[in-house]
Design a protein around this motif. Structure first.
Motif, PDB file in Angstrom:
ATOM      1  N   SER A   1       0.844  -1.197   0.000  1.00 54.59           N
ATOM      2  CA  SER A   1       0.000   0.000   0.000  1.00 54.59           C
ATOM      3  C   SER A   1       0.879   1.246   0.000  1.00 54.59           C
ATOM      4  O   SER A   1       1.992   1.228   0.534  1.00 54.59           O
TER       5      SER A   1
ATOM      6  N   LEU B   1       3.104   0.224  -4.806  1.00 57.39           N
ATOM      7  CA  LEU B   1       2.766  -0.215  -6.152  1.00 57.39           C
ATOM      8  C   LEU B   1       2.936   0.912  -7.158  1.00 57.39           C
ATOM      9  O   LEU B   1       2.525   2.053  -6.900  1.00 57.39           O
ATOM     10  N   ASN B   2       3.527   0.596  -8.291  1.00 57.21           N
ATOM     11  CA  ASN B   2       3.483   1.485  -9.447  1.00 57.21           C
ATOM     12  C   ASN B   2       2.404   0.932 -10.369  1.00 57.21           C
ATOM     13  O   ASN B   2       2.652  -0.007 -11.127  1.00 57.21           O
ATOM     14  N   PRO B   3       1.188   1.503 -10.338  1.00 53.95           N
ATOM     15  CA  PRO B   3       0.106   0.919 -11.128  1.00 53.95           C
ATOM     16  C   PRO B   3       0.303   1.063 -12.628  1.00 53.95           C
ATOM     17  O   PRO B   3      -0.299   0.322 -13.409  1.00 53.95           O
TER      18      PRO B   3
ATOM     19  N   PRO C   1       3.352  -2.328 -13.138  1.00 53.47           N
ATOM     20  CA  PRO C   1       3.400  -3.307 -12.044  1.00 53.47           C
ATOM     21  C   PRO C   1       4.673  -4.149 -12.097  1.00 53.47           C
ATOM     22  O   PRO C   1       5.134  -4.540 -13.173  1.00 53.47           O
TER      23      PRO C   1
ATOM     24  N   SER D   1       2.381   6.879  -5.885  1.00 55.72           N
ATOM     25  CA  SER D   1       1.571   5.667  -6.011  1.00 55.72           C
ATOM     26  C   SER D   1       0.110   5.937  -5.703  1.00 55.72           C
ATOM     27  O   SER D   1      -0.789   5.486  -6.428  1.00 55.72           O
TER      28      SER D   1
ATOM     29  N   GLN E   1      -2.812   5.567  -8.494  1.00 57.59           N
ATOM     30  CA  GLN E   1      -3.865   4.564  -8.304  1.00 57.59           C
ATOM     31  C   GLN E   1      -5.257   5.189  -8.243  1.00 57.59           C
ATOM     32  O   GLN E   1      -6.248   4.462  -8.225  1.00 57.59           O
TER      33      GLN E   1
ATOM     34  N   CYS F   1       5.633   6.971 -12.876  1.00 64.18           N
ATOM     35  CA  CYS F   1       4.218   6.640 -12.664  1.00 64.18           C
ATOM     36  C   CYS F   1       3.277   7.340 -13.643  1.00 64.18           C
ATOM     37  O   CYS F   1       2.058   7.150 -13.573  1.00 64.18           O
TER      38      CYS F   1
END
Length: 388
Positions: free
Chosen positions: A3, A94-96, A99, A112, A116, A138
């Motif tokens: 997260s 997370l790097n949406p 990924p 992040s 997201q 990102c």
């Protein structure tokens, strides 16, 4: 991947009703004080060994007063000493947009969370690239403002001669709304009158990155017809990078020296190594780096008279894979710093513009302007997004 929020932390503070940012949500990197909540700085010992703040940081209070609602504190590389976004204690957000790859740091959690869609904007800090790099990796708008322009009260320092507060957004309109509040300035209508393309920076970037950014450069040329090519760093981008690698760790060591010597805190190896290098820096190296900083400032003043913007790749490549061995990370960090060093050395405002990818991973185009011309960059971002 984890997260973007600090583990075990839960914060929500409603913004002032009726403000210009009413209805927007934001997060704050865990270097910004939030009253009644520990400022952890990404290190398990910092919060334990330092008092809980009783007042909000200036940037947090400013957004709250403008109506935005704070929804959480975000993960940072330890005491902001990192550029890739991996924290050995709190995890890698997370790097949406890519990924399995790093989000960039040290404002990793803030980037992040925005990428997201968890919040509309987020506060970060930028000393050696810590907003610009995660914005590039990102696929976000991100800004490093003119050094010294914003009040840094309540923000954990690292290297004060380079430290800035920055922020992220997914679209140019939201980016402009946040920028008007934090810069305290309306975004004017006038566009830049001249565009300079940093040929050495494009040559330094990986060929796929330079090629991916070319359509954005063409759109910029259409907006700003007076265009020329020039070298950003005639002595060499690596020389500028080396100067920042000397000055920043020296200041970081001075910032954290008392804490380190008093409490012997835990650090990841790469963070401890940076502090040790700062402590061991020679007088000769510090003197050379200080002179190089003067050269950089003179060069940037020459390149960027009023009304001019300089274009370059924000990072030389898209986000690397997460979890790479330390031996592979060092050269990647060094390459990134070659394109980011001018921020800390010269203090000019710089924004990252999203809009390009390499094998599906974002890469950003940066624009730099004269000191104090932050709003001109925001105006250009709006125009470029409308021209897409």
């Amino acid at each position: 991947m984890t997260s973007p929020f600090v583990p075990g932390s839960s914060v929500r503070i409603e913004g002032r009703a009726g403000g210009p940012l009413a209805g927007l949500t934001f997060a704050a990197k865990d270097l910004f004080d939030v009253a009644g909540t520990p400022t952890g700085g990404g290190n398990p010992d910092w919060a334990r060994q330092n008092p809980v703040p009783t007042r909000h940081a200036w940037a947090v209070q400013t957004l709250l007063d403008a109506g935005a609602t704070l929804i959480g504190k975000t993960i940072t590389d330890e005491v902001s000493l990192g550029i890739l976004g991996e924290n050995a204690f709190e995890g890698t957000p997370l790097n949406p947009a890519a990924p399995g790859h790093v989000p960039g740091g040290s404002s990793s959690g803030s980037a992040s969370a925005v990428a997201q869609g968890i919040c509309d904007t987020a506060l970060g800090t930028d000393t050696g690239g810590s907003v610009r790099v995660p914005a590039s990796f990102c696929g976000l708008y991100g800004i490093r403002p003119t050094h010294g322009r914003l009040d840094l009260t309540g923000m954990l320092p690292q290297a004060p001669s380079s430290d800035t507060t920055g922020w992220f957004a997914r679209d140019a309109k939201t980016f402009a709304r946040i920028s008007e509040v934090l810069l305290g300035e309306a975004i004017a209508e006038a566009l830049p009158t001249r565009l300079v393309i940093a040929s050495d920076a494009f040559g330094f970037a990986e060929p796929a990155t330079a090629a991916a950014l070319e359509p954005m450069v063409r759109r910029l040329k259409a907006l700003i017809p007076d265009t020329r090519f020039d070298l950003m760093a005639p002595p060499g981008l690596s020389v500028w990078g080396r100067a920042q690698r000397v000055l920043q760790p020296v200041e970081a060591w001075e910032t954290f020296r008392e804490w380190v010597e008093r409490d012997n805190p835990r650090f990841a190896f790469s963070v401890a190594k940076g502090l040790v290098l700062g402590a061991m820096s020679s007088e000769a190296d510090r003197g050379w780096a200080a002179l190089m900083r003067q050269e950089v400032r003179g060069r940037m003043r020459f390149l960027l008279p009023p009304g001019t913007v300089l274009a370059l790749p924000t990072t030389p490549f898209p986000a690397p894979r997460a979890g790479l061995p330390l031996g592979e990370l060092t050269p990647l960090r060094d390459q990134i710093l070659c394109l980011c060093a001018q921020g800390g050395l010269a203090g000019h405002p710089q924004i990252n513009l999203p809009g390009a990818t390499v094998e599906g991973r974002p890469v950003g185009l940066s624009l730099i302007a004269a000191r104090g011309a932050d709003a001109l960059l925001i105006r250009t971002a709006l125009a470029l997004e409308n021209a897409a």
